[in-house]
Design an enzyme around this catalytic site. Structure first.
Site, PDB file in Angstrom:
ATOM      1  N   ASN A  10     -23.610  -8.731  -1.001  1.00  0.00           N
ATOM      2  CA  ASN A  10     -23.050  -9.222  -2.098  1.00  0.00           C
ATOM      3  C   ASN A  10     -22.902 -10.735  -1.449  1.00  0.00           C
ATOM      4  OD1 ASN A  10     -21.433 -10.280  -4.194  1.00  0.00           O
ATOM      5  ND2 ASN A  10     -19.876  -8.958  -4.020  1.00  0.00           N
ATOM      6  N   LYS A  12     -21.480 -13.345  -3.141  1.00  0.00           N
ATOM      7  CA  LYS A  12     -20.390 -13.857  -3.863  1.00  0.00           C
ATOM      8  C   LYS A  12     -20.583 -15.062  -4.334  1.00  0.00           C
ATOM      9  CE  LYS A  12     -17.436 -10.622  -1.730  1.00  0.00           C
ATOM     10  NZ  LYS A  12     -16.049 -10.158  -1.297  1.00  0.00           N
ATOM     11  N   GLU A  97     -13.280  -8.054  -7.662  1.00  0.00           N
ATOM     12  CA  GLU A  97     -13.084  -9.514  -7.930  1.00  0.00           C
ATOM     13  C   GLU A  97     -13.330  -9.892  -9.659  1.00  0.00           C
ATOM     14  OE1 GLU A  97     -15.561 -10.976  -4.801  1.00  0.00           O
ATOM     15  OE2 GLU A  97     -14.251 -10.164  -3.446  1.00  0.00           O
ATOM     16  N   GLY A 173     -13.165  -7.904   2.171  1.00  0.00           N
ATOM     17  CA  GLY A 173     -12.688  -9.098   2.799  1.00  0.00           C
ATOM     18  C   GLY A 173     -11.740  -9.335   3.533  1.00  0.00           C
ATOM     19  N   SER A 213     -15.477  -4.457   4.069  1.00  0.00           N
ATOM     20  CA  SER A 213     -15.677  -4.783   5.295  1.00  0.00           C
ATOM     21  C   SER A 213     -16.485  -4.104   6.192  1.00  0.00           C
ATOM     22  CB  SER A 213     -14.203  -4.876   6.093  1.00  0.00           C
ATOM     23  OG  SER A 213     -13.237  -5.643   5.291  1.00  0.00           O
TER      24      SER A 213
HETATM   25  C1  PEP Z   1     -17.892  -6.762  -1.543  1.00  0.00           C
HETATM   26  O1  PEP Z   1     -17.417  -8.183  -1.834  1.00  0.00           O
HETATM   27  O2  PEP Z   1     -18.353  -6.126  -2.090  1.00  0.00           O
HETATM   28  C2  PEP Z   1     -17.347  -6.217  -0.120  1.00  0.00           C
HETATM   29  C3  PEP Z   1     -17.628  -5.181   0.212  1.00  0.00           C
HETATM   30  O3  PEP Z   1     -17.093  -7.465   0.782  1.00  0.00           O
HETATM   31  P1  PEP Z   1     -16.778  -7.411   2.372  1.00  0.00           P
HETATM   32  O4  PEP Z   1     -17.726  -6.578   2.777  1.00  0.00           O
HETATM   33  O5  PEP Z   1     -16.813  -8.722   2.956  1.00  0.00           O
HETATM   34  O6  PEP Z   1     -15.570  -6.638   2.522  1.00  0.00           O
END
Ligand code: PEP
Length: 249
Positions: A10, A12, A97, A173, A213
Site C-alpha cells: 500500500n 499510500k 486511514e 505505521g 508494520s
Molecule cells: C497499511 O497502511 O496498510 C500498513 C499496514 O502500513 P504499515 O505497514 O506502514 O504499518
C-alpha cells in the site's frame, strides 16, 4: 486446496508518477515469485504508468480507493470502470486511514465492495480495531461488526475470490507489529465469522492478510500461520525490503 499467499504493498500518498515507475523498475527482480501473488496498490495518478512498468511481470496493480457510483457529478472521485479500463485488478476498500480521516463508514464501504465486484475488481477489504477497543476486550466483536456490515448482499462465490486484510490500527505505521499470536487469533476469528455467515468452503477459500508494520524480520513468522495468507504492507513496500517480504520463506 491450499490458499495462495498474497502480498500487497500500500503505497499510500507516496511516489510521484516518475518516482513510482523508478520504484517499480527497482523492485522488479526482487519481487519475482512463482508462489506468491504480488500487488502494488498505488495512488490514482500512478496507476497508468505503473501498469505499464509491470507489464510482463508477476505484479498486479491495485487502487487505494474508488467510488461506488457508476459515473457523473462526483468531482474528484474515480470509478470502478475507470480502474478496470486502466488495467487495475485489486482495490483496497475501508483502509483505516479512509475510515478515520475521510469518515468512510460501513454502509458506504458496503456499496464500494458491491461496485468493485460488479466491475470485476477484487476488493482487499480492511478491518481492524483501535488500541482502545483492544484494551476494552471487544476486538473480535468490532471486527465481526465490520465484516458483517461491509459484506451485506455479497455472495459466497464473491467472498471466495476476495481478500480481507486484518490491520490493527495501533500497528499501522507505528513500527509496532501485532504478535504472531494476536494476528493469527484475529485472522482465525475472521475465518470463523465468514463460515458462520456463509459456509465452511467459503471460509476455507477467502484469503486473509495481516497488515501493520510488517517487515522482513516479521513476515516469515506471520505468513506461516494457518489463517494468515500474506500481508498488506505500507512503509516497507516502498523499499527493497518488500522483495524480502514477498520471498519470506
Ligand atoms: C497499511 O497502511 O496498510 C500498513 C499496514 O502500513 P504499515 O505497514 O506502514 O504499518
Amino acid at each position: 486446496m491450499a490458499r495462495r499467499k498474497i502480498v500487497a504493498g500500500n503505497w499510500k500518498m507516496n511516489m510521484t508518477p516518475s518516482e513510482a515507475v523508478k520504484l517499480a523498475e527497482e523492485l522488479k527482480p526482487l519481487v519475482a515469485s512463482e508462489e506468491v501473488d504480488v500487488v502494488y496498490c498505488v495512488p490514482a495518478i500512478d496507476i497508468i504508468p505503473v501498469v505499464e512498468a509491470v507489464k510482463g511481470t508477476n505484479v498486479a496493480v491495485g487502487a487505494e480507493n474508488m467510488y461506488f457510483e457508476e459515473k457523473g457529478a462526483y468531482t474528484g472521485e474515480i470509478s470502478a470502470a475507470m480502474l478496470v479500463d486502466a488495467g487495475v485488478k485489486y482495490v483496497i476498500i475501508g483502509h483505516s486511514e479512509r475510515r478515520d480521516y475521510f469518515k468512510e463508514d460501513d454502509a458506504l464501504l458496503n456499496k464500494k465492495v458491491k461496485k468493485a465486484f460488479e466491475a470485476g475488481l477484487t476488493p482487499i477489504l480492511c478491518c481492524g480495531e483501535s488500541l482502545e477497543l483492544r484494551e476494552m476486550g471487544v476486538t473480535m466483536d468490532w471486527i465481526r461488526f465490520q465484516i458483517k456490515s461491509d459484506l451485506v448482499g455479497i455472495t459466497a462465490d464473491q467472498v471466495k475470490t476476495m481478500v480481507i486484510a486484518y490491520e490493527p490500527i495501533w500497528a499501522i505505521g507505528t513500527g509496532k507489529t501485532a504478535t504472531t499470536e494476536q494476528a493469527q487469533e484475529v485472522c482465525k476469528g475472521i475465518r470463523e465469522c465468514i463460515a458462520e455467515m456463509y459456509d465452511a468452503a467459503t471460509a476455507e477459500a477467502v484469503r486473509i492478510q495481516y497488515g501493520g508494520s510488517v517487515n522482513a524480520g516479521t513476515a516469515a513468522d506471520l505468513f506461516s500461520q494457518p489463517d494468515i495468507d500474506g500481508g498488506l504492507v505500507g512503509g516497507a513496500s516502498l523499499k527493497a525490503e518488500f522483495g524480502q517480504i514477498v520471498n519470506y520463506k
